[in-house]
Design a protein around this motif. Structure first.
Motif, PDB file in Angstrom:
ATOM      1  N   GLY A 132       0.815  -1.199   0.000  1.00 29.10           N
ATOM      2  CA  GLY A 132       0.000   0.000   0.000  1.00 29.10           C
ATOM      3  C   GLY A 132       0.849   1.249   0.000  1.00 29.10           C
ATOM      4  N   VAL A 133       0.283   2.319  -0.528  1.00 32.54           N
ATOM      5  CA  VAL A 133       0.918   3.640  -0.503  1.00 32.54           C
ATOM      6  C   VAL A 133       0.093   4.507   0.434  1.00 32.54           C
ATOM      7  CG1 VAL A 133       1.419   5.696  -1.874  1.00 32.54           C
ATOM      8  CG2 VAL A 133       1.913   3.421  -2.801  1.00 32.54           C
ATOM      9  N   LEU A 134       0.718   4.926   1.521  1.00 36.31           N
ATOM     10  CA  LEU A 134       0.024   5.682   2.560  1.00 36.31           C
ATOM     11  C   LEU A 134       0.384   7.159   2.463  1.00 36.31           C
ATOM     12  CD1 LEU A 134      -1.744   5.614   5.174  1.00 36.31           C
ATOM     13  CD2 LEU A 134       0.402   5.380   6.445  1.00 36.31           C
ATOM     14  N   HIS A 135      -0.636   7.995   2.382  1.00 34.98           N
ATOM     15  CA  HIS A 135      -0.415   9.437   2.365  1.00 34.98           C
ATOM     16  C   HIS A 135       0.175   9.856   3.713  1.00 34.98           C
ATOM     17  CE1 HIS A 135      -2.291  13.698   2.556  1.00 34.98           C
ATOM     18  NE2 HIS A 135      -1.119  13.755   1.938  1.00 34.98           N
ATOM     19  N   SER A 136       1.472  10.130   3.730  1.00 39.88           N
ATOM     20  CA  SER A 136       2.150  10.413   4.991  1.00 39.88           C
ATOM     21  C   SER A 136       3.523  10.995   4.734  1.00 39.88           C
ATOM     22  CB  SER A 136       2.294   9.132   5.824  1.00 39.88           C
ATOM     23  OG  SER A 136       3.028   8.161   5.105  1.00 39.88           O
ATOM     24  N   SER A 137       4.045  11.679   5.738  1.00 41.66           N
ATOM     25  CA  SER A 137       5.443  12.074   5.757  1.00 41.66           C
ATOM     26  C   SER A 137       6.147  11.111   6.694  1.00 41.66           C
ATOM     27  CB  SER A 137       5.603  13.523   6.239  1.00 41.66           C
ATOM     28  OG  SER A 137       6.961  13.938   6.147  1.00 41.66           O
ATOM     29  N   SER A 138       7.154  10.418   6.191  1.00 39.77           N
ATOM     30  CA  SER A 138       7.715   9.294   6.931  1.00 39.77           C
ATOM     31  C   SER A 138       9.194   9.503   7.214  1.00 39.77           C
ATOM     32  CB  SER A 138       7.513   8.005   6.144  1.00 39.77           C
ATOM     33  OG  SER A 138       8.046   8.140   4.832  1.00 39.77           O
ATOM     34  N   ILE A 139       9.634   8.943   8.335  1.00 35.51           N
ATOM     35  CA  ILE A 139      11.025   9.097   8.749  1.00 35.51           C
ATOM     36  C   ILE A 139      11.647   7.741   9.046  1.00 35.51           C
ATOM     37  CG2 ILE A 139      10.618  11.389   9.723  1.00 35.51           C
ATOM     38  CD1 ILE A 139      10.827  10.023  12.536  1.00 35.51           C
ATOM     39  N   ILE A 140      12.978   7.702   8.981  1.00 30.00           N
ATOM     40  CA  ILE A 140      13.763   6.587   9.487  1.00 30.00           C
ATOM     41  C   ILE A 140      14.752   7.148  10.498  1.00 30.00           C
ATOM     42  CG2 ILE A 140      15.499   4.845   8.947  1.00 30.00           C
ATOM     43  CD1 ILE A 140      14.171   4.443   6.258  1.00 30.00           C
ATOM     44  N   LEU A 141      14.792   6.532  11.660  1.00 30.61           N
ATOM     45  CA  LEU A 141      15.718   6.924  12.711  1.00 30.61           C
ATOM     46  C   LEU A 141      16.091   5.683  13.520  1.00 30.61           C
ATOM     47  CD1 LEU A 141      17.190   9.152  14.363  1.00 30.61           C
ATOM     48  CD2 LEU A 141      15.091   9.413  15.709  1.00 30.61           C
ATOM     49  N   ASN A 142      17.371   5.514  13.762  1.00 27.94           N
ATOM     50  CA  ASN A 142      17.855   4.374  14.553  1.00 27.94           C
ATOM     51  C   ASN A 142      17.390   3.031  13.995  1.00 27.94           C
ATOM     52  OD1 ASN A 142      19.035   6.239  16.313  1.00 27.94           O
ATOM     53  ND2 ASN A 142      17.227   6.315  17.631  1.00 27.94           N
ATOM     54  N   GLY A 143      17.297   2.961  12.675  1.00 29.80           N
ATOM     55  CA  GLY A 143      16.956   1.703  12.034  1.00 29.80           C
ATOM     56  C   GLY A 143      15.484   1.364  12.000  1.00 29.80           C
ATOM     57  N   SER A 144      14.619   2.290  12.423  1.00 30.02           N
ATOM     58  CA  SER A 144      13.173   2.056  12.412  1.00 30.02           C
ATOM     59  C   SER A 144      12.466   3.207  11.700  1.00 30.02           C
ATOM     60  CB  SER A 144      12.626   1.924  13.835  1.00 30.02           C
ATOM     61  OG  SER A 144      13.131   0.776  14.467  1.00 30.02           O
ATOM     62  N   ALA A 145      11.272   2.912  11.188  1.00 22.88           N
ATOM     63  CA  ALA A 145      10.501   3.912  10.450  1.00 22.88           C
ATOM     64  C   ALA A 145       9.205   4.245  11.179  1.00 22.88           C
ATOM     65  CB  ALA A 145      10.185   3.403   9.048  1.00 22.88           C
ATOM     66  N   ILE A 146       8.798   5.504  11.058  1.00 17.10           N
ATOM     67  CA  ILE A 146       7.487   5.956  11.522  1.00 17.10           C
ATOM     68  C   ILE A 146       6.837   6.725  10.378  1.00 17.10           C
ATOM     69  CG2 ILE A 146       6.167   7.273  13.221  1.00 17.10           C
ATOM     70  CD1 ILE A 146       8.500   7.113  15.114  1.00 17.10           C
ATOM     71  N   ALA A 147       5.561   6.453  10.127  1.00 15.75           N
ATOM     72  CA  ALA A 147       4.790   7.196   9.136  1.00 15.75           C
ATOM     73  C   ALA A 147       3.829   8.137   9.855  1.00 15.75           C
ATOM     74  CB  ALA A 147       4.014   6.237   8.237  1.00 15.75           C
ATOM     75  N   PHE A 148       3.903   9.429   9.535  1.00 20.01           N
ATOM     76  CA  PHE A 148       3.011  10.434  10.110  1.00 20.01           C
ATOM     77  C   PHE A 148       1.986  10.818   9.041  1.00 20.01           C
ATOM     78  CE2 PHE A 148       6.962  10.822  12.458  1.00 20.01           C
ATOM     79  CZ  PHE A 148       6.512  10.822  13.772  1.00 20.01           C
ATOM     80  N   SER A 149       0.741  10.447   9.296  1.00 20.31           N
ATOM     81  CA  SER A 149      -0.309  10.612   8.299  1.00 20.31           C
ATOM     82  C   SER A 149      -1.360  11.608   8.777  1.00 20.31           C
ATOM     83  CB  SER A 149      -0.967   9.271   7.998  1.00 20.31           C
ATOM     84  OG  SER A 149      -1.921   9.388   6.970  1.00 20.31           O
TER      85      SER A 149
END
Length: 284
Positions: A132-149
């Motif tokens: 899926g493609v999620l409308h979000s601004s996403s980050i990677i930090l310390n080897g993990s990702a978070i999606a902010f939608s």
């Protein structure tokens, strides 16, 4: 042009825009491919034909229908007529993307609208591939990702830019439409070249640690959500055509995400405290 996006091999033919060389540069592959996961046939037309099936009413400027072959057609139409059309094959492996031969569309150059239209077709193909493609601004930090939608204009990009201020090692992997893909039943977030008006993206990926939906607020407060509430937020921000087959795929994808990934609702102010609120909860 041969690309590798989220470990999918993508071929785009018929797009003569020099701007594409820069936009796709980090995703171009020279692997010898005989069987592409997704192929796009692009064209510019003086007059884009209407489909034989009846289109839905406009939703976010898009109209949708099912073609006679069982594939899906999505269009944008203005007072002058059709300005772009995407036709996706029933198996999601092929797309025909047509853009109207106009100097400007929505006030921008035709190459940009063409890039946008190809990105939309790509997002539909992802659902056919159980991604899926999620409308979000996403980050990677310390080897993990978070999606902010969130809905457009809520402040997703502002929030992720503050993460870079607080934690300089933060990578904004995609500022608009990252890909979420399962590998061995683990969700991963992938960058893609399709990244909205900012164009911020990196060809990187990491395990998806959380999805956070943003609301503007006067204070910073985060809560974990699940069930129907989480589904309503998530389904609304997944790129999809509004036809039965794709809505079912969207729900299947959503249910799988919610079984594997914590989802939060963040009421926040545009400051560093909001970042720390998330970090103290998600802990990446």
């Amino acid at each position: 042009m041969n690309l590798k996006i989220a470990n999918f091999y993508v071929r785009i033919s018929g797009a003569p825009f020099k701007e594409f060389d820069e936009l796709f540069k980090d995703y171009i592959t020279f692997d010898k491919i005989t069987n592409f996961d997704f192929e796009v046939e692009f064209s510019v037309m003086d007059k884009i034909p209407m489909p034989s099936a009846k289109l839905t009413l406009p939703c976010r400027k898009w109209q949708h229908c099912v073609n006679e072959d069982g594939g899906v057609c999505t269009m944008r139409i203005d007072d002058e007529g059709p300005l772009l059309r995407n036709d996706i094959s029933p198996d999601g492996k092929h797309a025909k993307v047509a853009v109207a031969n106009r100097k400007k569309i929505y006030g921008v150059d035709i190459w940009y609208i063409s890039f946008f239209a190809i990105g939309e077709a790509f997002s539909y193909a992802m659902l056919k591939n159980k991604c899926g493609v999620l409308h979000s601004s996403s980050i990677i930090l310390n080897g993990s990702a978070i999606a902010f939608s969130a809905k457009s204009g809520t402040g997703k990009s502002t929030h992720t830019s503050i993460w870079q201020e607080v934690y300089p090692d933060t990578v904004i992997v995609n500022d608009d439409t990252p890909v979420i893909k399962f590998e061995n039943n683990i969700p991963y977030l992938y960058g893609s070249p399709f990244a909205g008006t900012s164009g911020i993206n990196k060809n990187q990926f990491a395990p998806l640690k959380a999805i956070v939906f943003l609301h503007r607020g006067k204070t910073n407060k985060i809560e974990k959500i699940s069930g129907a509430k989480a589904i309503s937020y998530f389904v609304n921000e997944v790129r999809k055509p509004l036809v039965a087959d794709y809505l079912e795929l969207c729900m299947e994808f959503t249910e799988k995400i919610l079984k594997t990934t914590p989802v939060y609702l963040l009421n926040c102010t545009p400051d560093k405290e909001a970042v720390e609120t998330v970090m103290n909860t998600v802990r990446i």
